[in-house]
Design a protein around this motif. Structure first.
Motif, short mmCIF file in Angstrom:
data_model
loop_
_atom_site.label_atom_id
_atom_site.label_comp_id
_atom_site.label_asym_id
_atom_site.label_seq_id
_atom_site.Cartn_x
_atom_site.Cartn_y
_atom_site.Cartn_z
N ALA A 1 0.82 -1.21 0.00
CA ALA A 1 0.00 0.00 0.00
C ALA A 1 0.86 1.26 0.00
O ALA A 1 0.46 2.29 -0.56
CB ALA A 1 -0.93 0.00 1.22
N TRP B 1 -6.29 -2.17 -6.14
CA TRP B 1 -6.92 -2.06 -4.81
C TRP B 1 -8.42 -2.24 -4.85
O TRP B 1 -9.03 -2.69 -3.87
CB TRP B 1 -6.54 -0.73 -4.16
N SER C 1 -6.71 -2.49 2.33
CA SER C 1 -7.00 -2.26 0.91
C SER C 1 -7.65 -0.90 0.68
O SER C 1 -7.44 -0.27 -0.36
CB SER C 1 -7.88 -3.38 0.34
N TYR D 1 -8.58 -5.90 -4.71
CA TYR D 1 -8.23 -6.38 -3.37
C TYR D 1 -9.37 -6.17 -2.38
O TYR D 1 -9.58 -7.00 -1.48
CB TYR D 1 -6.97 -5.69 -2.86
N GLY E 1 -4.72 1.43 0.92
CA GLY E 1 -3.95 1.34 -0.31
C GLY E 1 -4.61 2.06 -1.47
O GLY E 1 -3.94 2.68 -2.29
N ALA E 2 -5.94 1.98 -1.53
CA ALA E 2 -6.67 2.65 -2.62
C ALA E 2 -6.45 4.16 -2.57
O ALA E 2 -6.26 4.80 -3.60
CB ALA E 2 -8.17 2.33 -2.52
N GLN F 1 -3.14 1.39 -10.03
CA GLN F 1 -3.89 1.63 -8.79
C GLN F 1 -5.15 0.77 -8.69
O GLN F 1 -5.65 0.51 -7.59
CB GLN F 1 -4.27 3.10 -8.68
#
Length: 226
Positions: free
Chosen positions: A50, A169, A208, A172, A211-212, A166
């Motif tokens: 991330a 995510w 997640s 995920y 991370g996004a 990207q």
């Protein structure tokens, strides 16, 4: 200004909060040291991913092998095969793909076009049905279509991660929701590893979303560099 300051503070503390949480729960539940290392290494791996840190790959390499063993003992052969036959080699390949795409120790992040996003969705749907049918033919296989879906989403997200998109995510987030469901079923069916696996994948789900946001900001920042 206040929002930016809050985000910076959260960004610094976030990894320690998640890793501390999993350590405390594992100790309180008196889980085995091996199962703790599986959970801890998995969480550290996704946190580093991330943050765009290349260290995600060596940490993930251990987690792939260890998690594959846990999946095998729980009759989740799709998960086992995915980790041994796919995640191990892609962890090595990912290291080299990221190695020359770093800036200030963070990988250069980017985004897909709308057309590529549509094709990605279609491919994931078709592959999930096909793999689910194949897994359902194994007598001891548990939850074949959920196992198939998590496998397909994992593979697609891994390629997106290797090539620095990207959109990994979004996959995920879906993957983690269904994997929490899958391990919850195994937990209620009596799996001794089920409790820690539910915790691990729930924290993956939390990560997640983090991370996004990180990769969205990173892709915007890198638009002129790609």
């Amino acid at each position: 200004m206040q929002t930016r300051s809050t985000w910076k503070n959260l960004d610094k503390l976030y990894p320690y909060i998640l890793l501390f949480t999993v350590s405390v729960v594992a100790a309180a539940a008196r889980e085995s040291f091996f199962l703790f290392t599986v959970t801890f290494s998995g969480l550290l791996c996704v946190i580093l991913a991330a943050r765009g840190n290349i260290g995600t790959y060596p940490v993930g390499l251990y987690n792939c092998v260890a998690y594959a063993y846990v999946a095998y003992t729980n009759g989740l052969y799709g998960e086992m095969g995915l980790n041994l036959l796919f995640f191990v080699p892609t962890s090595i390949a990912g290291w080299f793909l990221w190695k020359n795409k770093m800036k200030d120790r963070v990988v250069l992040m980017r985004r897909m076009s709308a057309t590529k996003r549509v094709w990605l969705f279609v491919a994931c749907a078709v592959c999930t049905v096909g793999l689910g049918l194949a897994l359902s033919l194994i007598d001891t296989q548990k939850t074949p279509y959920i196992d198939a879906l998590t496998n397909v989403l994992s593979i697609a997200a891994t390629f997106l991660m290797m090539y620095r998109f990207q959109e990994q995510w979004f996959l995920y987030i879906s993957l983690n929701v269904f994997t929490v469901l899958m391990w919850s079923i195994r937990w209620f069916q009596g799996s001794p590893e089920g409790r820690m696996m539910v915790l691990m994948w729930f924290l993956y789900l939390v990560n997640s979303f983090y991370g996004a946001v990180k990769w969205h900001l990173g892709a915007q920042k890198n638009r002129d560099l790609l």
